[in-house]
Design a protein around this motif. Structure first.
Motif, PDB file in Angstrom:
ATOM      1  N   CYS A 191      19.445  -2.491 -11.517  1.00  0.00           N
ATOM      2  CA  CYS A 191      18.886  -3.841 -11.471  1.00  0.00           C
ATOM      3  C   CYS A 191      17.567  -3.832 -10.485  1.00  0.00           C
ATOM      4  CB  CYS A 191      19.943  -4.975 -11.303  1.00  0.00           C
ATOM      5  SG  CYS A 191      21.144  -5.184 -12.529  1.00  0.00           S
ATOM      6  N   ALA A 192      17.862  -3.579  -9.197  1.00  0.00           N
ATOM      7  CA  ALA A 192      16.934  -3.603  -8.032  1.00  0.00           C
ATOM      8  C   ALA A 192      16.936  -2.435  -7.274  1.00  0.00           C
ATOM      9  CB  ALA A 192      17.210  -5.034  -7.408  1.00  0.00           C
ATOM     10  N   LEU A 193      15.722  -1.956  -6.606  1.00  0.00           N
ATOM     11  CA  LEU A 193      15.765  -1.193  -5.537  1.00  0.00           C
ATOM     12  C   LEU A 193      15.322  -1.644  -4.379  1.00  0.00           C
ATOM     13  CD1 LEU A 193      15.913   1.941  -5.137  1.00  0.00           C
ATOM     14  CD2 LEU A 193      13.559   2.137  -5.801  1.00  0.00           C
ATOM     15  N   TYR A 194      15.953  -1.177  -3.189  1.00  0.00           N
ATOM     16  CA  TYR A 194      15.517  -1.711  -1.882  1.00  0.00           C
ATOM     17  C   TYR A 194      14.906  -0.569  -1.109  1.00  0.00           C
ATOM     18  CZ  TYR A 194      16.193  -5.166   1.928  1.00  0.00           C
ATOM     19  OH  TYR A 194      15.801  -5.839   3.291  1.00  0.00           O
ATOM     20  N   THR A 195      13.738  -0.805  -0.582  1.00  0.00           N
ATOM     21  CA  THR A 195      12.970   0.351  -0.022  1.00  0.00           C
ATOM     22  C   THR A 195      12.461  -0.191   1.306  1.00  0.00           C
ATOM     23  OG1 THR A 195      10.923   0.553  -1.140  1.00  0.00           O
ATOM     24  CG2 THR A 195      12.784   1.773  -2.042  1.00  0.00           C
ATOM     25  N   ASP A 196      11.730   0.763   2.174  1.00  0.00           N
ATOM     26  CA  ASP A 196      10.792   0.189   3.024  1.00  0.00           C
ATOM     27  C   ASP A 196       9.544   0.283   2.634  1.00  0.00           C
ATOM     28  OD1 ASP A 196       9.656   2.907   2.674  1.00  0.00           O
ATOM     29  OD2 ASP A 196      10.804   3.792   4.436  1.00  0.00           O
ATOM     30  N   ARG A 197       8.540  -0.159   3.217  1.00  0.00           N
ATOM     31  CA  ARG A 197       7.161  -0.396   2.711  1.00  0.00           C
ATOM     32  C   ARG A 197       6.388   0.898   3.043  1.00  0.00           C
ATOM     33  NH1 ARG A 197       5.196  -5.792   5.729  1.00  0.00           N
ATOM     34  NH2 ARG A 197       5.613  -4.514   7.514  1.00  0.00           N
ATOM     35  N   GLY A 198       6.828   2.027   2.521  1.00  0.00           N
ATOM     36  CA  GLY A 198       5.977   3.351   2.741  1.00  0.00           C
ATOM     37  C   GLY A 198       4.741   3.169   1.654  1.00  0.00           C
ATOM     38  N   SER A 199       3.763   3.890   1.973  1.00  0.00           N
ATOM     39  CA  SER A 199       2.612   3.990   1.257  1.00  0.00           C
ATOM     40  C   SER A 199       2.859   4.444  -0.366  1.00  0.00           C
ATOM     41  CB  SER A 199       1.401   4.587   1.860  1.00  0.00           C
ATOM     42  OG  SER A 199       1.969   6.221   1.826  1.00  0.00           O
ATOM     43  N   HIS A 200       3.776   5.146  -0.536  1.00  0.00           N
ATOM     44  CA  HIS A 200       4.179   5.537  -1.863  1.00  0.00           C
ATOM     45  C   HIS A 200       5.039   4.695  -2.525  1.00  0.00           C
ATOM     46  CE1 HIS A 200       7.499   6.759   0.757  1.00  0.00           C
ATOM     47  NE2 HIS A 200       8.304   6.998  -0.288  1.00  0.00           N
ATOM     48  N   TYR A 201       5.614   3.639  -1.980  1.00  0.00           N
ATOM     49  CA  TYR A 201       6.275   2.505  -2.484  1.00  0.00           C
ATOM     50  C   TYR A 201       5.587   1.235  -2.952  1.00  0.00           C
ATOM     51  CZ  TYR A 201      10.696   4.922  -1.451  1.00  0.00           C
ATOM     52  OH  TYR A 201      11.740   5.721  -1.115  1.00  0.00           O
ATOM     53  N   PHE A 202       4.591   0.977  -1.478  1.00  0.00           N
ATOM     54  CA  PHE A 202       3.903  -0.404  -1.906  1.00  0.00           C
ATOM     55  C   PHE A 202       2.409  -0.127  -1.580  1.00  0.00           C
ATOM     56  CE2 PHE A 202       8.253  -2.113  -1.579  1.00  0.00           C
ATOM     57  CZ  PHE A 202       8.341  -2.626  -2.509  1.00  0.00           C
ATOM     58  N   TYR A 203       1.374  -0.927  -1.722  1.00  0.00           N
ATOM     59  CA  TYR A 203       0.177  -0.928  -1.390  1.00  0.00           C
ATOM     60  C   TYR A 203       0.194  -2.011  -0.335  1.00  0.00           C
ATOM     61  CZ  TYR A 203      -4.564  -1.755  -0.918  1.00  0.00           C
ATOM     62  OH  TYR A 203      -6.123  -1.956  -0.583  1.00  0.00           O
ATOM     63  N   THR A 204      -0.402  -1.865   0.857  1.00  0.00           N
ATOM     64  CA  THR A 204      -0.353  -3.042   1.898  1.00  0.00           C
ATOM     65  C   THR A 204      -1.844  -3.026   2.203  1.00  0.00           C
ATOM     66  OG1 THR A 204       1.928  -2.190   2.454  1.00  0.00           O
ATOM     67  CG2 THR A 204       0.534  -3.881   4.046  1.00  0.00           C
ATOM     68  N   PRO A 205      -2.601  -4.377   1.824  1.00  0.00           N
ATOM     69  CA  PRO A 205      -4.018  -4.573   2.020  1.00  0.00           C
ATOM     70  C   PRO A 205      -4.163  -4.383   3.649  1.00  0.00           C
ATOM     71  CG  PRO A 205      -2.957  -6.077   0.484  1.00  0.00           C
ATOM     72  CD  PRO A 205      -1.775  -5.330   0.814  1.00  0.00           C
ATOM     73  N   LYS A 206      -3.520  -4.819   4.210  1.00  0.00           N
ATOM     74  CA  LYS A 206      -3.616  -4.998   5.696  1.00  0.00           C
ATOM     75  C   LYS A 206      -2.448  -4.443   6.404  1.00  0.00           C
ATOM     76  CE  LYS A 206      -5.737  -7.640   9.504  1.00  0.00           C
ATOM     77  NZ  LYS A 206      -6.243  -9.053   9.953  1.00  0.00           N
ATOM     78  N   ALA A 207      -2.461  -3.461   7.465  1.00  0.00           N
ATOM     79  CA  ALA A 207      -1.422  -2.758   8.158  1.00  0.00           C
ATOM     80  C   ALA A 207      -0.580  -4.192   8.715  1.00  0.00           C
ATOM     81  CB  ALA A 207      -1.623  -1.766   8.987  1.00  0.00           C
ATOM     82  N   GLY A 208       0.863  -4.087   8.428  1.00  0.00           N
ATOM     83  CA  GLY A 208       1.582  -5.143   9.227  1.00  0.00           C
ATOM     84  C   GLY A 208       1.748  -6.333   8.575  1.00  0.00           C
ATOM     85  N   GLU A 209       1.273  -6.476   7.363  1.00  0.00           N
ATOM     86  CA  GLU A 209       1.188  -7.838   6.744  1.00  0.00           C
ATOM     87  C   GLU A 209       2.145  -7.419   5.483  1.00  0.00           C
ATOM     88  OE1 GLU A 209      -2.353  -9.494   6.196  1.00  0.00           O
ATOM     89  OE2 GLU A 209      -2.723 -10.108   8.168  1.00  0.00           O
ATOM     90  N   LYS A 210       2.009  -8.588   4.600  1.00  0.00           N
ATOM     91  CA  LYS A 210       2.784  -8.426   3.086  1.00  0.00           C
ATOM     92  C   LYS A 210       2.099  -7.597   2.431  1.00  0.00           C
ATOM     93  CE  LYS A 210       4.594 -13.143   3.468  1.00  0.00           C
ATOM     94  NZ  LYS A 210       4.918 -14.488   2.697  1.00  0.00           N
TER      95      LYS A 210
END
Length: 438
Positions: A191-210
């Motif tokens: 159903c769901a995967l819980y990970t950190d916010r690494g660059s291969h998992y998510f794109y973060t427009p500004k470091a430290g933000e959502k």
């Protein structure tokens, strides 16, 4: 007045001294002392005798002034704890940490710490297996004699059961797809995967933000296609279960690898899968709150063509595409005489092999070093799931030529070819003969 009333009641045997002292909020011995002083001195005997007297244990004012002067002159950028350690080490300071901190607060030299937020309770586990999986990597010297590397672990939130574990040089997209492939291939979709916010998992427009909710990484695209929710953890504390699990692994796994005589990464990964995962789960996994599972079987095995790097390329004039610094030559195909200027889709799998697709059709397969694999080699699986990922403009361009249209017509389910007499247009000579007969 309250004491006098309670004292009268104790003398009249209406109350015991224990009950009277409890009503006053004092000890029995204090009540007895107050009674003795009241009988001897009356109301004056109950006056607080500490008023106007300094405590004999009060910190010397001269020592506090010396401490404040040292802080102003030499240690203004130190924390209170660090400052107190240096005072004891270098200046013969004997006062405690608390009195030092309070004096610095009173003098306005150190700000009081912000009030802590409400106590955070441990997040309850999901009740069923397969509802939520954790995936994370931990860099550590896992094998004796080898440099530090990443251990990629995928575990279930409901039971803390490890489903996948292996060592890689560096965590990234390929290791994520490999771990997800092992879990889904053996147990099914979750159903769901819980990970950190690494660059291969998510794109973060500004470091430290959502993280971005619109721009996806390759991992985000694959999870979205499979219908798996991707949850981003905002702090190490949020990943408490996986962090505690890695603490256990760092304390035990290197020793177990040494005892097993493991010296290479390949041998370690084979041993982890064959022996350690089962032993770890038997020792540390718990029972789920509810019976059953939330895993769903992927009968069409769409995950095989989804858990890979997918990018578009435009075929060059020499019928080749550029990929990873090399040119991949497309072979001849019955679909079209050539594929020049066509937009194709390139799939790179966790084992570094590459497939090239035009719509649902696989045009070629290549090894990691760019060598073409024979067409009769083992297929990577069903390509039906890959059709969903094909962009609209690629579908339009793929159907511009007559051979492509013919290929679609011949594979259409339930279609029947018309009789030749109905599909052929009459020639000019046939028309003339028909006129003469009439």
């Amino acid at each position: 007045m309250r004491f006098s009333d309670l004292l009268d009641r104790t003398e009249a045997k209406e109350l015991t001294q224990e009950a009277a002292s409890e009503l006053l909020g004092i000890s029995v011995r204090t009540f007895q002392r107050w009674a003795e002083r009241f009988e001897a001195e009356g109301d004056d005997g109950l006056v607080d005798r500490r008023m106007g007297r300094r405590s004999p244990r009060r910190a010397p004012a001269e020592e506090l002034e010396r401490m404040l002067g040292l802080f102003r002159d030499k240690y203004a950028d130190f924390t209170v704890k660090h400052f107190h350690e240096q005072l004891q080490k270098r200046h013969g300071y004997v006062l405690g940490y608390t009195v030092t901190k309070l004096a610095l607060h009173a003098a306005g030299l150190v700000r009081k710490a912000a009030k802590r937020s409400a106590h955070r309770k441990k997040r309850p586990r999901r009740p069923l297996r397969g509802m939520l999986l954790h995936q994370d990597g931990s860099r550590h010297a896992w094998i004796e004699g080898l440099p530090a590397m990443d251990l990629i672990v995928t575990m279930d939130d409901a039971t803390s059961e490890i489903y996948s574990m292996f060592l890689v040089e560096e965590e990234g997209t390929a290791s994520t797809f490999r771990a997800l492939g092992e879990v889904i291939g053996e147990r099914g979709l979750f159903c769901a995967l819980y990970t950190d916010r690494g660059s291969h998992y998510f794109y973060t427009p500004k470091a430290g933000e959502k993280v971005s909710k619109t721009q996806q990484t390759q991992v985000g695209r694959a999870l979205s296609h499979l219908g798996i929710e991707h949850i981003a953890a905002c702090s190490p504390e949020a990943r408490g279960r996986s962090e505690r699990m890695f603490g256990t692994l760092q304390g035990r796994l290197p020793k177990d690898l040494r005892l097993a005589g493991i010296r290479t990464v390949e041998a370690a990964n084979a041993w982890l899968k064959a022996h350690y995962i089962a032993e770890h789960n038997a020792a540390f996994a718990i029972q789920a709150e509810q019976q059953g599972t939330a895993f769903v079987a992927d009968r069409h095995e769409a995950w095989r063509e989804t858990l890979c790097v997918i990018e578009e390329r435009t075929v060059g004039n020499d019928n080749t595409i550029a990929w990873s610094g090399r040119r991949l030559q497309l072979p001849e195909s019955w679909l079209r005489p050539h594929f020049v200027k066509a937009v194709v889709r390139v799939h790179e799998y966790p084992d570094d092999t590459v497939n090239v697709f035009l719509g649902p059709h696989r045009l070629a397969r290549f090894t990691a070093d760019g060598q073409q694999i024979s067409p009769d080699a083992t297929k990577h699986g069903c390509v039906l799931g890959a059709v969903k990922d094909k962009p609209l403009r690629a579908r339009k361009r793929a159907s511009l030529t007559a051979p492509a249209r013919a290929a679609v017509e011949t594979t259409r389910v339930g279609a029947e070819k018309r009789a030749s007499s109905r599909t052929k247009k009459p020639t000019r000579r046939a028309n003339l003969e028909a006129i003469s007969v009439a």
